[in-house]
Design a protein around this motif. Structure first.
Motif, PDB file in Angstrom:
ATOM      1  N   ALA A   1     -14.921 -28.722 -45.426  1.00  0.00           N
ATOM      2  CA  ALA A   1     -13.548 -28.209 -45.390  1.00  0.00           C
ATOM      3  C   ALA A   1     -12.911 -28.304 -46.763  1.00  0.00           C
ATOM      4  N   LYS A   2     -13.129 -29.431 -47.426  1.00  0.00           N
ATOM      5  CA  LYS A   2     -12.584 -29.631 -48.768  1.00  0.00           C
ATOM      6  C   LYS A   2     -13.093 -28.563 -49.725  1.00  0.00           C
ATOM      7  N   GLU A   3     -14.400 -28.318 -49.729  1.00  0.00           N
ATOM      8  CA  GLU A   3     -14.979 -27.354 -50.661  1.00  0.00           C
ATOM      9  C   GLU A   3     -14.452 -25.948 -50.402  1.00  0.00           C
ATOM     10  N   ALA A   4     -14.311 -25.589 -49.120  1.00  0.00           N
ATOM     11  CA  ALA A   4     -13.794 -24.260 -48.786  1.00  0.00           C
ATOM     12  C   ALA A   4     -12.354 -24.093 -49.253  1.00  0.00           C
ATOM     13  N   ALA A   5     -11.545 -25.093 -48.985  1.00  0.00           N
ATOM     14  CA  ALA A   5     -10.134 -25.021 -49.381  1.00  0.00           C
ATOM     15  C   ALA A   5      -9.989 -25.080 -50.898  1.00  0.00           C
ATOM     16  N   LYS A   6     -10.831 -25.878 -51.550  1.00  0.00           N
ATOM     17  CA  LYS A   6     -10.765 -25.993 -53.007  1.00  0.00           C
ATOM     18  C   LYS A   6     -11.111 -24.663 -53.673  1.00  0.00           C
ATOM     19  N   GLU A   7     -12.095 -23.968 -53.140  1.00  0.00           N
ATOM     20  CA  GLU A   7     -12.443 -22.654 -53.690  1.00  0.00           C
ATOM     21  C   GLU A   7     -11.305 -21.656 -53.482  1.00  0.00           C
ATOM     22  N   MET A   8     -10.630 -21.753 -52.341  1.00  0.00           N
ATOM     23  CA  MET A   8      -9.466 -20.897 -52.099  1.00  0.00           C
ATOM     24  C   MET A   8      -8.367 -21.218 -53.111  1.00  0.00           C
ATOM     25  N   ALA A   9      -8.132 -22.500 -53.347  1.00  0.00           N
ATOM     26  CA  ALA A   9      -7.112 -22.903 -54.315  1.00  0.00           C
ATOM     27  C   ALA A   9      -7.451 -22.374 -55.707  1.00  0.00           C
ATOM     28  N   LYS A  10      -8.705 -22.461 -56.095  1.00  0.00           N
ATOM     29  CA  LYS A  10      -9.119 -21.973 -57.405  1.00  0.00           C
ATOM     30  C   LYS A  10      -8.881 -20.471 -57.538  1.00  0.00           C
ATOM     31  N   SER A  11      -9.153 -19.739 -56.467  1.00  0.00           N
ATOM     32  CA  SER A  11      -8.953 -18.287 -56.533  1.00  0.00           C
ATOM     33  C   SER A  11      -7.491 -17.943 -56.743  1.00  0.00           C
ATOM     34  N   LYS A  12      -6.586 -18.737 -56.176  1.00  0.00           N
ATOM     35  CA  LYS A  12      -5.151 -18.495 -56.335  1.00  0.00           C
ATOM     36  C   LYS A  12      -4.671 -18.886 -57.735  1.00  0.00           C
ATOM     37  N   ILE A  13      -5.247 -19.953 -58.275  1.00  0.00           N
ATOM     38  CA  ILE A  13      -4.889 -20.362 -59.647  1.00  0.00           C
ATOM     39  C   ILE A  13      -5.305 -19.272 -60.631  1.00  0.00           C
ATOM     40  N   ARG A  14      -6.502 -18.749 -60.452  1.00  0.00           N
ATOM     41  CA  ARG A  14      -6.954 -17.660 -61.333  1.00  0.00           C
ATOM     42  C   ARG A  14      -6.073 -16.428 -61.167  1.00  0.00           C
ATOM     43  N   MET A  15      -5.649 -16.177 -59.948  1.00  0.00           N
ATOM     44  CA  MET A  15      -4.846 -15.001 -59.645  1.00  0.00           C
ATOM     45  C   MET A  15      -3.537 -14.989 -60.432  1.00  0.00           C
ATOM     46  N   VAL A  16      -2.893 -16.147 -60.591  1.00  0.00           N
ATOM     47  CA  VAL A  16      -1.598 -16.193 -61.286  1.00  0.00           C
ATOM     48  C   VAL A  16      -1.746 -16.379 -62.789  1.00  0.00           C
ATOM     49  N   GLY A  17      -2.990 -16.535 -63.268  1.00  0.00           N
ATOM     50  CA  GLY A  17      -3.228 -16.601 -64.707  1.00  0.00           C
ATOM     51  C   GLY A  17      -2.970 -17.936 -65.353  1.00  0.00           C
ATOM     52  N   SER A  18      -2.961 -19.035 -64.572  1.00  0.00           N
ATOM     53  CA  SER A  18      -2.654 -20.343 -65.162  1.00  0.00           C
ATOM     54  C   SER A  18      -3.900 -21.124 -65.563  1.00  0.00           C
ATOM     55  N   GLU A  19      -5.072 -20.557 -65.341  1.00  0.00           N
ATOM     56  CA  GLU A  19      -6.318 -21.219 -65.731  1.00  0.00           C
ATOM     57  C   GLU A  19      -6.358 -21.398 -67.251  1.00  0.00           C
ATOM     58  N   ASN A  20      -6.814 -22.581 -67.680  1.00  0.00           N
ATOM     59  CA  ASN A  20      -6.964 -22.904 -69.109  1.00  0.00           C
ATOM     60  C   ASN A  20      -5.649 -22.882 -69.887  1.00  0.00           C
ATOM     61  N   THR A  21      -4.551 -23.229 -69.223  1.00  0.00           N
ATOM     62  CA  THR A  21      -3.271 -23.311 -69.924  1.00  0.00           C
ATOM     63  C   THR A  21      -2.891 -24.740 -70.279  1.00  0.00           C
ATOM     64  N   VAL A  22      -3.664 -25.719 -69.797  1.00  0.00           N
ATOM     65  CA  VAL A  22      -3.475 -27.114 -70.195  1.00  0.00           C
ATOM     66  C   VAL A  22      -4.851 -27.720 -70.442  1.00  0.00           C
ATOM     67  N   VAL A  23      -4.856 -28.833 -71.168  1.00  0.00           N
ATOM     68  CA  VAL A  23      -6.110 -29.535 -71.436  1.00  0.00           C
ATOM     69  C   VAL A  23      -5.997 -30.934 -70.817  1.00  0.00           C
ATOM     70  N   PRO A  24      -6.598 -31.141 -69.641  1.00  0.00           N
ATOM     71  CA  PRO A  24      -6.494 -32.457 -69.003  1.00  0.00           C
ATOM     72  C   PRO A  24      -7.196 -33.522 -69.830  1.00  0.00           C
ATOM     73  N   ALA A  25      -6.664 -34.730 -69.790  1.00  0.00           N
ATOM     74  CA  ALA A  25      -7.301 -35.833 -70.482  1.00  0.00           C
ATOM     75  C   ALA A  25      -8.516 -36.320 -69.720  1.00  0.00           C
ATOM     76  N   PHE A  26      -8.527 -36.061 -68.389  1.00  0.00           N
ATOM     77  CA  PHE A  26      -9.647 -36.506 -67.572  1.00  0.00           C
ATOM     78  C   PHE A  26      -9.879 -35.498 -66.477  1.00  0.00           C
ATOM     79  N   VAL A  27     -11.103 -35.047 -66.305  1.00  0.00           N
ATOM     80  CA  VAL A  27     -11.443 -34.102 -65.233  1.00  0.00           C
ATOM     81  C   VAL A  27     -12.572 -34.688 -64.428  1.00  0.00           C
TER      82      VAL A  27
END
Length: 289
Positions: free
Chosen positions: A263-289
């Motif tokens: 369930a987590k993996e399915a929802a996480k992939e959905m979340a990623k698709s929405k983040i890409r959709m709004v163009g916010s991918e790679n707009t910050v540099v996390p200190a820890f991933v």
């Protein structure tokens, strides 16, 4: 890094012409996989809860878990209370550590909407907490707020200008043709209305009812000034359908670690698709991933 006010987050997103997704979270584990998705894509994110979720899990508990998760994943993270009509619940959320709250008085006449919103802005602004308000009525169901399609009303641009001037509200959710939930047909988004509102107000706009809106339509809304995009139903559905599929295919596999991971993996992939959709991918540099 911890939790941040969404006011500067959304102003920055608007200036850089990308959006930030506000994901409705309904359980403690969902806080972590939403932030994990955001961290992997190096994106800011907003965790969002309904009043029903607050009543179920507790505002203080949600805020403490969200703060811990935000400190772990190190991406700009806001915590927003959505569609609240009760000033006391809003005060409790702010005390608990929420960094953004929505006073939804859109069902009232304009003057009363202004008065209720001003009351929340007066409390929140001194504490650095963002406030969101709604003009018009977004159709569909959000917790116990139900607006029939026949009763849904689009926001009037001139009223939006007047409303922002009178309330000093830092974010505005104008009704522009979207609805909460999954659409029966293609949503009729009024892009011309969004453009007119964006010309008249200088605050980030919010797109309610972002689930299942075609990607090209969401991107157009973001380009016009809608910096916050709300997503709830698609995330819930992805999570729940993965659990349902697990038991359909493996009815005797009862280990929660097995089906919750799916369930987590399915929802996480959905979340990623929405983040890409709004163009916010790679707009910050996390200190820890």
């Amino acid at each position: 890094m911890g939790l941040q006010s969404t006011t500067p987050m959304l102003k920055k997103a608007k200036a850089n012409k990308h959006g930030i997704v506000a994901f409705n979270v309904h359980s403690f584990d969902s806080i972590f996989w939403v932030l994990e998705a955001a961290a992997e894509l190096k994106s800011p994110v907003i965790l969002q809860t309904t009043v029903g979720t607050v009543k179920s899990l507790g505002a203080k508990n949600i805020a403490e878990v969200a703060k811990a998760a935000a400190e772990h994943y190190q991406v700009p993270t806001g915590l927003h209370l959505d569609h609240c009509t009760d000033f006391e619940v809003i005060k409790d959320a702010i005390r608990a550590g929420y960094t953004s709250v929505m006073m939804d008085a859109s069902m009232h006449p304009f003057a009363e909407n202004v008065a209720r919103t001003k009351e929340v802005v007066a409390l929140a602004s001194s504490l650095g907490v963002n406030v969101e308000a709604e003009l018009g009525k977004v159709g569909g169901v959000e917790d116990d707020i139900v607006v029939d399609e026949a009763d849904a009303q689009k926001a009037i641009p001139e009223e939006c200008r007047q409303f922002v001037e009178e309330t000093d509200v830092p974010t505005l959710a104008p009704a522009i043709g979207t609805a909460h939930g999954i659409y029966k047909g293609k949503p009729e988004i009024d892009f011309e209305r969004i453009a007119k509102i964006a010309e008249m107000v200088d605050v980030p706009l919010v797109l309610h009812g972002g689930s299942a809106v075609p990607e090209e339509d969401v991107r157009r809304c973001v380009a016009l000034g809608m910096a916050k995009v709300n997503v709830s139903t698609e995330l819930k559905n992805a999570y729940s359908e993965a659990i349902r599929d697990h038991f359909a295919n493996e009815p005797d596999s009862l280990d929660p670690r097995a089906y919750l991971q799916k369930a987590k993996e399915a929802a996480k992939e959905m979340a990623k698709s929405k983040i890409r959709m709004v163009g916010s991918e790679n707009t910050v540099v996390p200190a820890f991933v």
